[in-house]
Motif scaffolding. Structure first.
Motif, PDB file in Angstrom:
ATOM      1  N   GLU A 134      -5.340   1.608   3.653  1.00 28.44           N
ATOM      2  CA  GLU A 134      -6.033   0.340   3.905  1.00 28.44           C
ATOM      3  C   GLU A 134      -5.084  -0.802   3.610  1.00 28.44           C
ATOM      4  O   GLU A 134      -4.615  -0.948   2.478  1.00 28.44           O
ATOM      5  N   ARG A 184      -7.638  -0.410   8.579  1.00 27.46           N
ATOM      6  CA  ARG A 184      -7.642   0.976   8.129  1.00 27.46           C
ATOM      7  C   ARG A 184      -6.792   1.818   9.092  1.00 27.46           C
ATOM      8  O   ARG A 184      -6.973   1.754  10.307  1.00 27.46           O
ATOM      9  N   VAL A 239       0.843  -1.197   0.000  1.00 31.56           N
ATOM     10  CA  VAL A 239       0.000   0.000   0.000  1.00 31.56           C
ATOM     11  C   VAL A 239       0.876   1.245   0.000  1.00 31.56           C
ATOM     12  O   VAL A 239       1.912   1.286   0.675  1.00 31.56           O
ATOM     13  N   ALA A 249     -11.542  -2.678   9.676  1.00 34.02           N
ATOM     14  CA  ALA A 249     -12.708  -2.336   8.865  1.00 34.02           C
ATOM     15  C   ALA A 249     -13.470  -3.577   8.413  1.00 34.02           C
ATOM     16  O   ALA A 249     -14.681  -3.519   8.202  1.00 34.02           O
ATOM     17  N   GLU A 250     -12.771  -4.709   8.275  1.00 32.16           N
ATOM     18  CA  GLU A 250     -13.437  -5.949   7.833  1.00 32.16           C
ATOM     19  C   GLU A 250     -12.655  -7.147   8.334  1.00 32.16           C
ATOM     20  O   GLU A 250     -11.422  -7.172   8.288  1.00 32.16           O
ATOM     21  N   THR A 293      -5.408   8.287   4.649  1.00 32.71           N
ATOM     22  CA  THR A 293      -5.891   7.023   5.216  1.00 32.71           C
ATOM     23  C   THR A 293      -5.417   5.871   4.347  1.00 32.71           C
ATOM     24  O   THR A 293      -5.597   5.888   3.124  1.00 32.71           O
ATOM     25  N   ARG A 343      -9.355  -6.375   6.528  1.00 33.81           N
ATOM     26  CA  ARG A 343      -8.952  -5.031   6.097  1.00 33.81           C
ATOM     27  C   ARG A 343      -8.673  -4.174   7.322  1.00 33.81           C
ATOM     28  O   ARG A 343      -9.542  -3.984   8.171  1.00 33.81           O
ATOM     29  N   THR A 350      -4.721  -4.733   3.332  1.00 36.50           N
ATOM     30  CA  THR A 350      -5.624  -5.862   3.095  1.00 36.50           C
ATOM     31  C   THR A 350      -4.853  -7.181   3.106  1.00 36.50           C
ATOM     32  O   THR A 350      -3.805  -7.314   2.465  1.00 36.50           O
TER      33      THR A 350
END
Length: 289
Positions: A21, A70, A12, A60-61, A19, A68, A23
């Motif tokens: 993320e 964040r 990333v 986030a997930e 911000t 995920r 993953t």
């Protein structure tokens, strides 16, 4: 079945203050323990439970297919490899590398001294913070000018400057010189630009303009002293050869008025001006018919 489980991570890139993320993709996940660690190998989340008290990180997930993470308000010190670890019969881990970019602010442009006609002028363009390095260019009227660039690294960011040398003439007064910074963190076609307007100082020039060309006894003559120079001369002096001005003459700045002309007004009238860079004069010969 645990041996079939896999984890994959994505690298990333984020702008400082933005911000990010991170993953991690899970394959054939059967509910084994998943741990996310930061580059210092501190555990951020343990199976969906927060382990480190840094509120900028948020899960986030967390599903059977992916995880995920964040990160808000990204800082340079957040950069590095984030570990996605899957504890099954054998441990799988993948590293997601986070890269933080620092786009440049609009460059700072300064002149080393006053711009004086015929003297060398040094202009400096400064970008105090960027990562990776920005590309600095100078332009005038869309034409690139040759600058000399230098840089130094301060921690993870770069300090950069470019120096441009000019020898301006009076016709360059008011011209615009632009320093431009391009950078990978800026959007496609975007650039940071700062304009600098040249204020070229030069010695004065002067020209006397008479109100009429043929003069007869009794006429009124107005002589106007047209002055040019930067800084503009504020003091204008009038004289007549080796004699004093006629008693009727009125000298008001750049205008000399001679009413009711007579033959004794004949002579050479001089307008003289000066500024910090020199002096200039012009002479008008008066002949009254």
């Amino acid at each position: 079945p645990g041996r079939c489980q896999e984890v994959q991570a994505e690298n990333v890139t984020v702008l400082e203050g933005g911000t990010a993320e991170i993953t991690c993709h899970l394959h054939r996940y059967d509910g084994s323990i998943v741990v996310i660690q930061n580059p210092a190998r501190q555990t951020l989340f343990f199976n969906g439970t927060r382990a480190l008290k840094d509120e900028r990180f948020e899960l986030a997930e967390f599903s059977r297919r992916r995880l995920r993470l964040r990160l808000a308000r990204a800082r340079l010190e957040d950069e590095g490899g984030y570990f996605c670890q899957l504890y099954a019969d054998d441990t799988h881990h993948q590293i997601a590398t986070l890269t933080v970019l620092v786009p440049p602010e609009p460059p700072l442009v300064e002149a080393g001294a006053l711009a004086v006609e015929g003297e060398e002028l040094e202009l400096t363009c400064l970008v105090p913070r960027a990562r990776p390095m920005a590309t600095l260019r100078w332009y005038r009227d869309r034409r690139e000018l040759p600058g000399r660039s230098s840089h130094r690294q301060e921690g993870k960011v770069f300090w950069q400057r470019s120096v441009l040398h000019l020898r301006p003439e009076r016709r360059d007064h008011g011209a615009i010189v632009t320093c431009e910074a391009t950078h990978p963190a800026l959007g496609r076609g975007q650039r940071r630009q700062t304009q600098f307007q040249l204020d070229v100082q030069y010695p004065p020039s002067v020209r006397i303009h008479p109100s009429q060309s043929v003069l007869r006894e009794g006429d009124t003559l107005v002589l106007t002293c047209a002055v040019n120079g930067n800084p503009r001369p504020t003091e204008v002096s009038w004289s007549r050869g080796n004699e004093s001005l006629p008693p009727r003459a009125r000298a008001e700045g750049e205008r000399l008025t001679l009413p009711a002309l007579a033959p004794q007004d004949n002579g050479s009238y001089t307008c003289q001006v000066g500024n910090a860079h020199g002096r200039a004069h012009d002479t008008y010969v008066l002949v009254v018919y």
